[in-house]
Structures are given as structure tokens and as C-alpha cells.
Design an enzyme around this catalytic site. Structure first.
Site, PDB file in Angstrom:
ATOM      1  N   CYS A 273      -7.691   6.133 -14.069  1.00 15.28           N
ATOM      2  CA  CYS A 273      -7.532   7.440 -13.424  1.00 15.28           C
ATOM      3  C   CYS A 273      -6.651   8.406 -14.204  1.00 15.28           C
ATOM      4  CB  CYS A 273      -7.008   7.266 -12.001  1.00 15.28           C
ATOM      5  SG  CYS A 273      -8.149   6.312 -10.966  1.00 15.28           S
TER       6      CYS A 273
ATOM      7  N   PHE B  22      -1.927   8.787 -13.197  1.00 16.33           N
ATOM      8  CA  PHE B  22      -1.635   7.370 -13.396  1.00 16.33           C
ATOM      9  C   PHE B  22      -2.887   6.550 -13.087  1.00 16.33           C
ATOM     10  CE2 PHE B  22       2.350   9.073 -11.210  1.00 16.33           C
ATOM     11  CZ  PHE B  22       2.860   9.612 -12.379  1.00 16.33           C
TER      12      PHE B  22
ATOM     13  N   HIS C 149      -9.697  11.665  -4.478  1.00 18.40           N
ATOM     14  CA  HIS C 149      -9.298  11.179  -5.806  1.00 18.40           C
ATOM     15  C   HIS C 149     -10.509  11.212  -6.742  1.00 18.40           C
ATOM     16  CE1 HIS C 149      -7.438   9.360  -9.058  1.00 18.40           C
ATOM     17  NE2 HIS C 149      -7.176   8.145  -8.591  1.00 18.40           N
TER      18      HIS C 149
ATOM     19  N   HIS D 100       0.192  13.116  -8.875  1.00 22.91           N
ATOM     20  CA  HIS D 100      -0.978  12.230  -8.907  1.00 22.91           C
ATOM     21  C   HIS D 100      -1.345  11.799  -7.494  1.00 22.91           C
ATOM     22  CE1 HIS D 100      -3.769   9.160 -10.232  1.00 22.91           C
ATOM     23  NE2 HIS D 100      -3.114   8.253  -9.529  1.00 22.91           N
TER      24      HIS D 100
ATOM     25  N   PHE E 176      -5.046   2.364 -13.046  1.00 28.40           N
ATOM     26  CA  PHE E 176      -5.020   0.911 -13.070  1.00 28.40           C
ATOM     27  C   PHE E 176      -4.636   0.410 -14.458  1.00 28.40           C
ATOM     28  CE2 PHE E 176      -8.209  -0.080  -9.399  1.00 28.40           C
ATOM     29  CZ  PHE E 176      -7.217   0.179  -8.479  1.00 28.40           C
TER      30      PHE E 176
ATOM     31  N   LYS F  53      -5.268  16.436  -4.446  1.00 31.22           N
ATOM     32  CA  LYS F  53      -6.157  15.385  -3.942  1.00 31.22           C
ATOM     33  C   LYS F  53      -6.258  15.415  -2.420  1.00 31.22           C
ATOM     34  CE  LYS F  53      -5.545  12.130  -7.788  1.00 31.22           C
ATOM     35  NZ  LYS F  53      -4.465  12.797  -8.547  1.00 31.22           N
TER      36      LYS F  53
END
Length: 408
Positions: free
Chosen positions: A163, A391, A334, A300, A393, A329
């Protein structure tokens, strides 16, 4: 050599609008693009919420040979890039005459892969998959398609960083130009929204559960947040050296002045505080700024309990409660691989037009981060510098600092 890097064009294709004008209006008015997707209901999703993006109709725009190589994410990216190039006043002839690069964020091609394998399984004949399938099903599908459609001859890479992909693409474009390796780069991020792309996320139980009120489901930083809402589309930013932009009398929208990055080096899916804080500090250091000079942070914050809390603490650790903070968001959901690029477009539109978009659905922040200066309603506010966080995974973190352009 360290050159100034400016933004000369932007384009957007998202659930809150398929043009810059539409998106600006949605941002100002706090309009949500979240709906219930009937296809997800039928697919067996626990959470059928999504930011819905219309599929472009490219018949008559591109030839058949071009179209059969393009999957959903490539089509979104194409639409955003056409708008960005038009706004940057870059003609087809100039793209061919100059060395123009492309760095685009993308980290999945689920539908294309599933469709191809389904044909092979059913027909037991791989030749029936089709000649365009391979180009749809590679992670680099966006860059390979756009590079050939627009005749690009510069750097050509896909950035796959979960992301944070779109943000890292812009950050790397910034570095390439700053160091004199390229003059002009198409940067951005794209994200498919089909059910195949998000089924595994849904299985993890990380999606929001307020199905009765879709537009209220994405609520970053709010005490009642239950999870993220997936979304997608395409976002493009044209990065250019200042010298190149001046030489061709291009419209200069803003200037990228800092890029920070880090890796958490810990849990594969649970974010921490130190990694994001390090990325923000690095971006400030490169921009030669102190924390009090940043007026706005586009967080984020995806509306997950742990992610929002850790980012909030990281912002407090680096900035205290001074800058305005919101997460777009809350309106878009997202946008995953696209988000780091789209949120540069969103934030730059705000800076251009003198307002800060609201963190909608923020009724009561968690007690632990009440000191943050949240914007829960549209704020008419001129500002000159913002920071955007992304940010992903695996603990990948990116922070970009952008300022209003002045010729000094």
C-alpha cells in the site's frame, strides 16, 4: 548535482470522481464513494463494501491490439495519465521526441491471472488463453502498457511495495530527477477493485462491518472504527526538473522537496510506531524542514484499530499536535497500491484551492491521540507545505513532503 523537482500535471480516476474537477468538489464537500457491491455479496464476502470505480470504455480510443493487453488497473492508469499529460501540456509528439520515463505503483493483477487459469483448466488448452493474457497478468502490466502506448523511452519500472507502492513510485521519481538521471517521469499508482483482488483480505476479517450505512463505514481515527474499506482506480503525477518545466513553459503546480522511507523489520501485517516515525523524520530532513513548518498531514490511516493508533502516535512523536491531520480514506476507502499517489493528488488539490478536506465520520477520536489537530469538517485554510504518509504490508513505509511552488 541536486535539482529541483516539480509537479507539472496530475490526473485522477477514483471512486470520488474521474477528473480533477470532480474530485476537488468531492473533497471539499466531504463526499464518500463507498457503496455495497452486489458482486461481492454473491461472491461470499463477509464485507461487501467498496469504493466503486467505473470501468473506462476505451473502444474507439485505443486499438484492439492495445486493449487486449490491458487489465482493469492499466485502464484506470491510462485514464489518469491522459488527464495528467493534458494538464502538463505534453503532446504525443513531445513524448516521442523526449526521453520520458515511467515509474508506477502496482502490486496485484488478480483478475487477469484467475481468468487465464480458468480458461486453461476448463479447456485444457493453453493456446486458448489468448495472446494478451501474459501482458495483463504480469505485475508490471501498467508500466509495460503505458510505455508502449505513449512511446516512452526513459526509465520504465513498476514499484511493488504493497500500500506504499504509489508513494514510493513518486519518491523514486523524485530521486531520479533530483540526481540528474531523468528530466521527466510519469509517476503514479493503480489498483484493481474486482472481487478476486480483495477476497483474501476479506478472509482475514480486516474490512469494515457497517453494511447498513456504507458511507459511514470508513472512519479513520474514530473510536467506533471496525476496519478498512477497499477501493481503487488510478492516479498520475507528472514529475519534471524545474529547468525542463521552465524551458517548455509548463504549468508548475507544486514542488516535491522530501522523500522518506523505512522498513519496520517486524510483523508482516501489523504496523509499528518507529518505522513510520523514521520515514517522516527522513522526509523532513531531506526537505530541510523542522516539524513546525508542515501545515497539514494526509495520514495513511485506513480505519483499522491498530494501524490508526500506531500512526497517530508516530505523528505525535514527530510533530506533536501542531499540523492539521485528516485521512482522505474516510471518503475514498483504502485505494491500496494507488493510495500513495492519489493522496498526493488529493492533498495538492487542497493546497492549490485553499482548503483541507475533512476526515469524515470522525465523531470521537481515541483518547490516546486526542491531542492531534484533526480536521473533521472542511476547513478553508491556505497552506504551503504538507506531508503524505503511506505504509504497507511487510513494514514498508513512505513519506513525501510537497510544497506550494514559488520561484525562489
Amino acid at each position: 548535482m541536486s535539482r529541483r523537482v516539480v509537479i507539472t500535471g496530475m490526473g485522477i480516476y477514483s471512486c470520488i470522481g474521474t477528473s480533477l474537477d470532480q474530485v476537488r468538489e468531492s473533497l471539499f464537500n466531504g463526499v464518500s464513494g463507498i457503496v455495497i457491491d452486489q458482486a461481492r455479496v454473491e461472491f461470499g464476502y463477509k464485507s461487501p463494501l467498496t469504493g466503486m470505480v467505473p470501468l473506462p470504455d476505451l473502444k474507439g480510443v485505443l486499438g484492439r491490439r492495445q486493449r487486449i493487453s490491458m487489465g482493469e488497473e492499466s485502464e484506470y492508469a491510462y485514464m489518469a495519465t491522459v488527464e495528467a499529460l493534458r494538464n502538463a501540456r505534453l503532446s504525443d509528439e513531445e513524448l516521442l521526441a523526449r526521453e520520458v520515463g515511467i515509474l508506477y505503483g502496482n502490486d496485484s493483477v488478480s483478475k487477469a491471472v484467475v481468468d487465464a487459469i480458468d480458461i486453461a483448466r476448463e479447456k485444457r488448452d493453453t493456446q486458448l488463453i489468448g495472446s494478451g493474457a501474459i501482458f495483463k497478468s504480469m505485475n508490471s502490466t501498467v508500466t509495460m502498457n503505458l510505455a508502449t502506448i505513449f512511446g516512452l523511452s526513459g526509465v520504465n519500472m513498476t514499484i511493488s511495495a504493497a500500500c506504499a507502492s504509489g508513494s514510493h513510485a513518486i519518491g523514486l521519481g523524485f530521486m531520479f530527477i533530483q540526481q540528474g538521471m531523468q528530466d521527466l517521469i510519469i509517476c503514479g499508482g493503480a489498483q484493481e477493485i474486482n472481487p478476486y483482488a480483495m477476497a483474501s483480505f476479506d478472509g482475514l476479517g480486516v474490512f469494515a462491518t457497517d453494511f447498513e450505512h456504507p458511507t459511514l463505514a470508513s472512519r479513520p481515527f474514530d473510536k467506533q472504527r471496525t476496519g478498512l474499506v477497499p477501493s481503487g482506480g488510478g492516479a498520475t503525477v507528472i514529475l519534471e526538473s524545474y529547468e525542463s518545466a521552465v524551458k517548455r513553459n509548463a504549468p508548475i503546480i507544486a514542488e516535491v522537496i522530501g522523500y522518506g522511507f523505512s522498513s519496520n523489520g517486524a510483523h508482516i501485517s501489523t504496523p509499528n510506531i518507529d518505522g513510520p516515525a523514521k520515514a517522516m523524520r527522513r522526509a523532513l530532513q531531506q526537505a530541510n524542514l523542522t516539524p513546525d513548518q508542515v501545515a497539514y498531514i494526509n495520514a495513511h490511516a485506513t480505519s483499522t484499530p491498530i494501524g490508526d493508533a500506531n500512526e497517530a502516535q508516530a505523528i505525535l512523536d514527530v510533530f506533536g499536535g501542531n499540523p492539521y491531520v485528516s485521512s482522505t480514506k474516510s471518503m475514498t476507502g483504502h485505494e491500496c497500491w494507488m493510495a500513495g499517489a492519489s493522496e498526493i493528488v488529493y492533498s495538492t488539490l487542497m493546497m492549490q484551492h485553499g482548503f483541507i478536506a475533512p476526515n469524515i465520520n470522525l465523531e470521537e477520536p481515541d483518547d490516546a491521540f486526542r491531542d492531534l489537530n484533526f480536521v473533521s469538517g472542511t476547513l478553508k485554510q491556505e497552506f504551503d507545505i504538507y506531508l503524505s504518509n503511506s505504509f504497507g504490508f511487510g513494514g514498508t513505509n513512505s513519506a513525501l513532503v510537497v510544497k506550494k511552488f514559488n520561484n525562489e
